[in-house]
Design an enzyme around this catalytic site. Structure first.
Site, PDB file in Angstrom:
ATOM      1  N   GLU A 252     -52.784  72.817  84.768  1.00 49.63           N
ATOM      2  CA  GLU A 252     -52.054  73.632  85.764  1.00 49.63           C
ATOM      3  C   GLU A 252     -53.013  74.263  86.772  1.00 49.63           C
ATOM      4  OE1 GLU A 252     -49.044  73.250  85.821  1.00 49.63           O
ATOM      5  OE2 GLU A 252     -48.083  73.297  83.864  1.00 49.63           O
ATOM      6  N   GLY A 253     -54.091  73.557  87.075  1.00 55.83           N
ATOM      7  CA  GLY A 253     -55.133  74.070  87.965  1.00 55.83           C
ATOM      8  C   GLY A 253     -56.229  74.714  87.153  1.00 55.83           C
TER       9      GLY A 253
END
Length: 379
Positions: free
Chosen positions: A363-364
């Protein structure tokens, strides 16, 4: 330990109580078996869906729970405290529903959302590629417009629930540059769609993560979500919410590591005293508790901003950064509390430590979160 939660309504309190009951019966009782054997928990997501736990933050008119994000995230934390892999997959499913719920036409929402939110269809999120992880604008998977829809050609990577999901929020290139990426609701099974063998991961073993190869698969034109070229704004707005999901999962994992450490420290004795009574270890546990409480407060602050309709992108990145870094530290310290036993598979803390690491990456990555935060500050 049961977390003393401050919930906005009695209905929310009942929902948390229901979640704890289901999580104890269905997750905590099965997690060790499936994580050690690396086997998929067949039927479990149907159970969660039947209980209404897979569509909580979405509108009731489409079968969702109509719950604020503040409540949904605390449900997710409770799931993660019992089984991190299942909680992450639940968060990803919620993320995969976002493009339809937010950018879909009324017809698309009516057609697909009820089954998605009820858990009759389980979703995956297909953004990353082998050479385009954090750099989402570098996608090369193509969606070529043809007479009956779009022909998808290319490779995707790091798909949670890959090969198991019924649908994917798929991002593919329809034009040039960062404005040439579009979002599609792709079917989980189609001619020309194949999946690689599951990745051999450090943790989260029960839920597969795979690559996917699209070999000229044609999907219907009405599976385009939003407008052509709108893919990156859709992806990034979805990820703001998804980062909060991962922050909640990380907090639940850290809470479990803390609980296990405190319980062990109350039983284990050295030099004639319980080890929790030794100041050095007591202070370590205190720091772990402070990290867990801080992580929870940070994600709840971001969620409340989201619920109030206020900007929350920076706060979501802060929550993801703080909570996942806290989980990594707390789980590492938990292994230290257990000493040599913590390094064995006899106790769960070694698994918690392995599971925490990936939360700093997906998610980053946390380096990307720092970049997002710094850019907000520069504005």
């Amino acid at each position: 330990m049961t977390v003393d939660r401050l919930l906005p309504t009695e209905d929310a309190e009942d929902l948390i109580a229901l979640t704890r009951d289901i999580a104890d019966k269905e997750l905590a009782s099965r997690v060790d078996e499936h994580e050690r054997a690396e086997t998929y928990p067949e039927g479990l997501f149907a159970t969660l869906g039947a209980a209404g736990l897979l569509g909580l933050p979405y509108p009731e008119e489409f079968g969702g729970g109509g719950q604020p994000y503040e409540v949904y995230l605390q449900v997710l934390e409770e799931l993660a405290a019992r089984w991190a892999a299942v909680a992450v997959a639940t968060s990803v499913h919620t993320l995969a529903c976002f493009p339809v719920a937010t950018y879909g036409t009324p017809e698309q929402r009516e057609r697909w959302l009820p089954d998605m939110l009820a858990g009759r269809l389980i979703g995956g999120y297909s953004l990353s590629e082998p050479q385009a992880g954090s750099d989402a604008a570098a996608l090369t998977c193509k969606a070529e417009k043809v007479e009956h829809g779009y022909r998808i050609t290319g490779n995707k990577a790091w798909i949670t629930h890959g090969g198991k999901a019924d649908f994917y929020a798929l991002f593919a290139r329809t034009g040039e540059g960062s404005r040439g990426i579009s979002c599609f609701l792709a079917p989980g099974a189609a001619d020309g769609l194949t999946f690689g063998r599951p990745e051999e991961k450090m943790g989260l073993h029960a839920i597969p993560t795979t690559s996917a190869h699209w070999d000229g698969t044609v999907i219907e034109a009405d599976r385009l979500l939003g407008e052509e070229g709108q893919g990156l704004p859709i992806a990034f707005s979805a990820l703001d919410s998804g980062r909060l999901g991962i922050a909640a999962c990380a907090t639940g994992l850290a809470q479990s590591a803390l609980d296990a450490s405190v319980a062990y420290a109350k039983e284990r004795q050295t030099f004639g005293r319980k080890i929790i009574d030794h100041q050095g270890l007591g202070f370590l546990l205190a720091d772990m508790a402070a990290a867990v409480d801080s992580a929870r407060a940070t994600y709840l602050d971001a969620a409340r901003r989201r619920d109030a309709g206020r900007p929350y992108a920076r706060q979501a990145s802060v929550a993801k950064l703080v909570a996942t870094d806290a989980a990594m530290k707390v789980t590492t310290d938990a292994v230290q509390v257990f000493g040599g036993y913590g390094y064995t598979r006899e106790f769960r803390v070694e698994r918690y430590m392995r599971e925490a690491k990936i939360m700093q990456i997906f998610e980053g990555t946390n380096q990307i979160q720092r970049l997002v935060i710094s850019r907000h500050l520069a504005r």
